[in-house]
Design a protein around this motif. Sequence first.
Motif, PDB file in Angstrom:
ATOM      1  N   TYR A  42      85.779  46.827 -50.352  1.00 47.74           N
ATOM      2  CA  TYR A  42      85.352  47.570 -51.543  1.00 47.74           C
ATOM      3  C   TYR A  42      84.620  48.852 -51.147  1.00 47.74           C
ATOM      4  O   TYR A  42      84.835  49.902 -51.761  1.00 47.74           O
ATOM      5  CB  TYR A  42      84.465  46.721 -52.456  1.00 47.74           C
ATOM      6  N   ALA A  43      83.796  48.796 -50.112  1.00 49.44           N
ATOM      7  CA  ALA A  43      83.092  49.994 -49.654  1.00 49.44           C
ATOM      8  C   ALA A  43      84.098  51.030 -49.151  1.00 49.44           C
ATOM      9  O   ALA A  43      83.976  52.226 -49.443  1.00 49.44           O
ATOM     10  CB  ALA A  43      82.086  49.648 -48.562  1.00 49.44           C
ATOM     11  N   GLY A  44      85.115  50.577 -48.427  1.00 47.50           N
ATOM     12  CA  GLY A  44      86.156  51.490 -47.958  1.00 47.50           C
ATOM     13  C   GLY A  44      86.910  52.147 -49.100  1.00 47.50           C
ATOM     14  O   GLY A  44      87.214  53.341 -49.055  1.00 47.50           O
ATOM     15  N   GLN A  45      87.194  51.357 -50.145  1.00 50.30           N
ATOM     16  CA  GLN A  45      87.862  51.920 -51.318  1.00 50.30           C
ATOM     17  C   GLN A  45      86.987  52.968 -51.988  1.00 50.30           C
ATOM     18  O   GLN A  45      87.482  54.017 -52.425  1.00 50.30           O
ATOM     19  CB  GLN A  45      88.187  50.802 -52.314  1.00 50.30           C
ATOM     20  N   PHE A  47      84.647  54.801 -50.481  1.00 48.42           N
ATOM     21  CA  PHE A  47      84.633  55.978 -49.609  1.00 48.42           C
ATOM     22  C   PHE A  47      85.860  56.838 -49.871  1.00 48.42           C
ATOM     23  O   PHE A  47      85.761  58.067 -49.970  1.00 48.42           O
ATOM     24  CB  PHE A  47      84.611  55.573 -48.126  1.00 48.42           C
ATOM     25  N   LEU A  48      87.021  56.204 -49.990  1.00 54.52           N
ATOM     26  CA  LEU A  48      88.263  56.929 -50.244  1.00 54.52           C
ATOM     27  C   LEU A  48      88.221  57.623 -51.607  1.00 54.52           C
ATOM     28  O   LEU A  48      88.557  58.806 -51.719  1.00 54.52           O
ATOM     29  CB  LEU A  48      89.462  55.986 -50.171  1.00 54.52           C
ATOM     30  N   LYS A  49      87.796  56.903 -52.641  1.00 59.36           N
ATOM     31  CA  LYS A  49      87.730  57.495 -53.984  1.00 59.36           C
ATOM     32  C   LYS A  49      86.772  58.674 -54.028  1.00 59.36           C
ATOM     33  O   LYS A  49      87.070  59.706 -54.647  1.00 59.36           O
ATOM     34  CB  LYS A  49      87.297  56.442 -55.001  1.00 59.36           C
ATOM     35  N   ILE A  50      85.617  58.538 -53.395  1.00 58.02           N
ATOM     36  CA  ILE A  50      84.622  59.612 -53.389  1.00 58.02           C
ATOM     37  C   ILE A  50      85.170  60.834 -52.664  1.00 58.02           C
ATOM     38  O   ILE A  50      85.078  61.964 -53.155  1.00 58.02           O
ATOM     39  CB  ILE A  50      83.308  59.125 -52.754  1.00 58.02           C
ATOM     40  N   ALA A  51      85.752  60.622 -51.487  1.00 55.55           N
ATOM     41  CA  ALA A  51      86.294  61.748 -50.707  1.00 55.55           C
ATOM     42  C   ALA A  51      87.432  62.438 -51.445  1.00 55.55           C
ATOM     43  O   ALA A  51      87.505  63.673 -51.493  1.00 55.55           O
ATOM     44  CB  ALA A  51      86.761  61.258 -49.337  1.00 55.55           C
ATOM     45  N   GLU A  52      88.331  61.645 -52.030  1.00 55.75           N
ATOM     46  CA  GLU A  52      89.449  62.223 -52.785  1.00 55.75           C
ATOM     47  C   GLU A  52      88.941  63.030 -53.971  1.00 55.75           C
ATOM     48  O   GLU A  52      89.399  64.135 -54.225  1.00 55.75           O
ATOM     49  CB  GLU A  52      90.398  61.117 -53.285  1.00 55.75           C
ATOM     50  N   ARG A  53      88.007  62.474 -54.696  1.00 49.74           N
ATOM     51  CA  ARG A  53      87.485  63.155 -55.892  1.00 49.74           C
ATOM     52  C   ARG A  53      86.788  64.462 -55.513  1.00 49.74           C
ATOM     53  O   ARG A  53      86.969  65.479 -56.176  1.00 49.74           O
ATOM     54  CB  ARG A  53      86.529  62.208 -56.615  1.00 49.74           C
ATOM     55  N   LEU A  54      86.003  64.430 -54.434  1.00 51.39           N
ATOM     56  CA  LEU A  54      85.316  65.654 -53.998  1.00 51.39           C
ATOM     57  C   LEU A  54      86.299  66.727 -53.541  1.00 51.39           C
ATOM     58  O   LEU A  54      86.038  67.919 -53.689  1.00 51.39           O
ATOM     59  CB  LEU A  54      84.332  65.342 -52.875  1.00 51.39           C
ATOM     60  N   SER A  55      87.438  66.300 -53.008  1.00 46.68           N
ATOM     61  CA  SER A  55      88.410  67.279 -52.514  1.00 46.68           C
ATOM     62  C   SER A  55      89.041  68.089 -53.641  1.00 46.68           C
ATOM     63  O   SER A  55      89.647  69.133 -53.389  1.00 46.68           O
ATOM     64  CB  SER A  55      89.500  66.583 -51.696  1.00 46.68           C
TER      65      SER A  55
END
Length: 96
Positions: A42-45, A47-55
Amino acid sequence: MPRKKQHYVDNERFLIVMSEYRDAYLETKANGETQKPIIPDYAGQCFLKIAERLSYRPNFINYAFREEMVSDGIENCVMYASNFDYEKSSNPFADG
């Protein structure tokens, strides 16, 4: 009745997962182990969502190497996940 804004990361669940990870990390460190515990899925998911959204923010939208930037962001999250201290902050999403 106003609609409650839904976030793409559940901060309450993320806090619980990161707190449990931090406790596991401190336990392995106290036992003298050098290997960090595995970061929960869940933490990895998150991290991915946060990074994608910030991009997709306006200051990064035309960045030529967006995927590489997202990967670097995730890598940094993984490297420093054990630094999150839930006694200092109750929002791992905003902790810097």
